[in-house]
Design an enzyme around this catalytic site. Sequence first.
Site, mmCIF file in Angstrom:
data_model
loop_
_atom_site.group_PDB
_atom_site.id
_atom_site.type_symbol
_atom_site.label_atom_id
_atom_site.label_comp_id
_atom_site.label_asym_id
_atom_site.label_seq_id
_atom_site.Cartn_x
_atom_site.Cartn_y
_atom_site.Cartn_z
ATOM 1 N N THR A 145 0.891 -1.014 0.067
ATOM 2 C CA THR A 145 -0.007 0.079 0.022
ATOM 3 C C THR A 145 0.993 1.358 0.104
ATOM 4 O O THR A 145 1.797 1.474 0.886
ATOM 5 C CB THR A 145 -1.057 -0.100 1.234
ATOM 6 O OG1 THR A 145 -1.658 -1.306 1.227
ATOM 7 C CG2 THR A 145 -1.741 1.256 1.262
ATOM 8 N N GLU B 281 -1.959 -2.721 14.190
ATOM 9 C CA GLU B 281 -2.348 -2.963 12.828
ATOM 10 C C GLU B 281 -3.491 -3.701 12.849
ATOM 11 O O GLU B 281 -4.563 -3.216 12.305
ATOM 12 C CB GLU B 281 -1.274 -3.689 11.940
ATOM 13 C CG GLU B 281 -1.880 -3.713 10.510
ATOM 14 C CD GLU B 281 -0.757 -4.594 9.638
ATOM 15 O OE1 GLU B 281 -1.205 -4.585 8.607
ATOM 16 O OE2 GLU B 281 0.409 -4.565 10.018
HETATM 17 C C1 LIG Z 1 -4.900 -4.448 -1.067
HETATM 18 C C2 LIG Z 1 -3.685 -4.979 -0.333
HETATM 19 C C3 LIG Z 1 -2.823 -4.285 0.443
HETATM 20 C C4 LIG Z 1 -1.898 -4.610 1.214
HETATM 21 N N1 LIG Z 1 -1.057 -4.075 1.769
HETATM 22 C C5 LIG Z 1 0.057 -4.356 2.348
HETATM 23 C C6 LIG Z 1 1.341 -3.792 2.987
HETATM 24 O O1 LIG Z 1 1.102 -2.391 2.957
HETATM 25 N N2 LIG Z 1 2.442 -4.148 3.206
HETATM 26 C C7 LIG Z 1 2.590 -5.319 3.103
HETATM 27 O O2 LIG Z 1 3.583 -5.957 3.610
HETATM 28 N N3 LIG Z 1 1.439 -6.269 2.791
HETATM 29 C C8 LIG Z 1 0.309 -5.856 2.265
HETATM 30 N N4 LIG Z 1 -0.669 -6.735 1.829
HETATM 31 C C9 LIG Z 1 -0.269 -8.052 1.978
HETATM 32 C C10 LIG Z 1 -1.215 -8.958 2.823
HETATM 33 O O3 LIG Z 1 -0.744 -8.626 4.140
HETATM 34 C C11 LIG Z 1 -1.185 -10.349 2.388
HETATM 35 O O4 LIG Z 1 -1.824 -10.177 1.280
HETATM 36 C C12 LIG Z 1 -1.478 -11.274 3.492
HETATM 37 O O5 LIG Z 1 -0.679 -11.312 4.679
HETATM 38 C C13 LIG Z 1 -1.545 -12.834 2.821
HETATM 39 O O6 LIG Z 1 -0.471 -13.001 2.301
HETATM 40 P P1 LIG Z 1 -0.556 -13.713 0.593
HETATM 41 O O7 LIG Z 1 -1.412 -12.793 0.103
HETATM 42 O O8 LIG Z 1 1.135 -14.109 0.430
HETATM 43 O O9 LIG Z 1 -1.236 -15.163 0.814
HETATM 44 P P2 LIG Z 1 -0.572 -16.576 1.292
HETATM 45 O O10 LIG Z 1 0.267 -16.448 2.440
HETATM 46 O O11 LIG Z 1 0.023 -17.118 0.083
HETATM 47 O O12 LIG Z 1 -1.853 -17.298 1.942
HETATM 48 C C14 LIG Z 1 -2.804 -17.956 0.630
HETATM 49 C C15 LIG Z 1 -3.885 -18.774 1.574
HETATM 50 O O13 LIG Z 1 -3.392 -19.613 2.298
HETATM 51 C C16 LIG Z 1 -3.690 -19.618 3.649
HETATM 52 N N5 LIG Z 1 -2.652 -19.739 4.718
HETATM 53 C C17 LIG Z 1 -1.284 -19.719 4.561
HETATM 54 N N6 LIG Z 1 -0.799 -20.159 5.522
HETATM 55 C C18 LIG Z 1 -1.666 -20.819 6.174
HETATM 56 C C19 LIG Z 1 -1.551 -21.707 7.522
HETATM 57 N N7 LIG Z 1 -0.507 -22.050 8.205
HETATM 58 N N8 LIG Z 1 -2.712 -22.258 7.761
HETATM 59 C C20 LIG Z 1 -3.732 -22.027 7.232
HETATM 60 N N9 LIG Z 1 -4.142 -21.249 6.172
HETATM 61 C C21 LIG Z 1 -3.001 -20.755 5.559
HETATM 62 C C22 LIG Z 1 -4.155 -17.808 3.850
HETATM 63 O O14 LIG Z 1 -5.148 -17.563 4.822
HETATM 64 C C23 LIG Z 1 -4.627 -17.640 2.453
HETATM 65 O O15 LIG Z 1 -6.053 -17.893 2.398
HETATM 66 C C24 LIG Z 1 -1.534 -6.144 1.212
HETATM 67 C C25 LIG Z 1 -2.384 -6.820 0.410
HETATM 68 C C26 LIG Z 1 -3.340 -6.313 -0.271
HETATM 69 C C27 LIG Z 1 -4.327 -7.447 -1.093
#
Ligand SMILES: Cc1cc2nc3c(=O)[nH]c(=O)nc-3n(C[C@H](O)[C@H](O)[C@H](O)COP(=O)(O)OP(=O)(O)OC[C@H]3O[C@@H](n4cnc5c(N)ncnc54)[C@H](O)[C@@H]3O)c2cc1C
Length: 388
Positions: free
Chosen positions: A160, A243
């Site tokens: 973001t 957060e």
């Molecule tokens: C619009 C937007 C703004 C954002 N802004 C920021 C920002 O400013 N800074 C920043 O650093 N990040 C940011 N994010 C990132 C956000 O925090 C991550 O998308 C989030 O933490 C999930 O990580 P991932 O997308 O890699 O999903 P993944 O980690 O790949 O997870 C995919 C799926 O698997 C599930 N999963 C993963 N591990 C497990 C487990 N151990 N047990 C059960 N289920 C599991 C998750 O819950 C999810 O459903 C942003 C995301 C979006 C979409």
Amino acid sequence: MNNLYFTEEHNLFRKSLQDFLQKEVVPHIDKWEQSGEIERFIWKKFGEMGFLGIKYPEAYGGMDLDLFYTIILLEELQKVNSGGFAAAIWAHAYLAMTHLNAEGSEAIKQQYLAPSISGDKIGCLCITEPFGGSDVAGMRTTAVKNGNSYIINGSKTFITNGVFSDYLIVAAKTNPEAGGKGISIFVVDRDTPGISASKLDKLGWRASDTAELAFDNVKIPAENLMGEEGKGFPYIMQHFSLERLIMGVNAHARAEFALDYSLQYMSDRKAFGKSIDQFQALRHKVADLATEVEFCKAFNYSVAYRLDQSEYVVKEATMSKLKSTKVADDVIYQCLQFLGGYGYMEDYPLARLLRDSRLGPIGGGTSEILREILSKIIIDKKAYKPAT
Ligand SMILES: Cc1cc2nc3c(=O)[nH]c(=O)nc-3n(C[C@H](O)[C@H](O)[C@H](O)COP(=O)(O)OP(=O)(O)OC[C@H]3O[C@@H](n4cnc5c(N)ncnc54)[C@H](O)[C@@H]3O)c2cc1C
């Protein structure tokens, strides 16, 4: 309940903030939602009003106010109905700046925190990587010490303010073999050679710029390390409480906004000779939704109160985000239904609310990860402690 936490000064602050948002922000929201870019002038206006420095020390231009002023800012931002605009502001003021304030050296605070409070510099927090966001300790970006510099290589995604910010707070591995214990936090100037950013297209939060970033031999001064080397993971985890509470508060506020709007609509809209708020099937739904929102609000305020007393509320902040984002999604889904076909139209606020709300259970720790944390606390009796 409000009187438990909000004084007359808080209420006056809320009123002046509402007036400011109506006058300075609301007229621009549709434009920013369409362009995906928030014009720079508004940051300066927020700075001039002191809204970016609510919880930061006066020494850097802040107001050093209690957390309930922040709660008011968050709630009122949601009621402007642009999750993206709200996110741009709070990601700067509470994700990036929290790290500057807590771990930045005096020089870093002068160079980055003070201009962040005045609205002259915008920041972002870069943790998530394309290879995975939930597994923070598994990040792959590296920062290798080289004399008086660090060289950063790697990539971040979903950041973001990632395109238009002036500086980046970056988590990177200074000791990749040490897993979570090898992460450090740096402040990096946007115009450092080797940084490139591309804007991502997304379902909601459309006014907010969300970026994928690449770091290709980015050389930064060693003084840009924030706090101690290797302490990045505990720093990140420590700030997650704030957060997650922020995301919980945002959720109860947008649910309340949706409900208030729908009640007004239902009192005007007629069907079968009466206003639709007279149909028992809908009235009972309203009663259930209002109850859920009120529970979240009361809980979130209590967590804010304890956090403001410096309690380490990992469990409660996690519950706040888990529950409130679910309630917000449910309330907004149902409120859209109350509006019938108009709920589906962009001229009415529910369509954008539905899109924006969907990010709640994903960003800043997915609901699955939050349940993992809570299971560890509740079942395994794991104790989370602040970074020392
Ligand atoms: C619009 C937007 C703004 C954002 N802004 C920021 C920002 O400013 N800074 C920043 O650093 N990040 C940011 N994010 C990132 C956000 O925090 C991550 O998308 C989030 O933490 C999930 O990580 P991932 O997308 O890699 O999903 P993944 O980690 O790949 O997870 C995919 C799926 O698997 C599930 N999963 C993963 N591990 C497990 C487990 N151990 N047990 C059960 N289920 C599991 C998750 O819950 C999810 O459903 C942003 C995301 C979006 C979409």
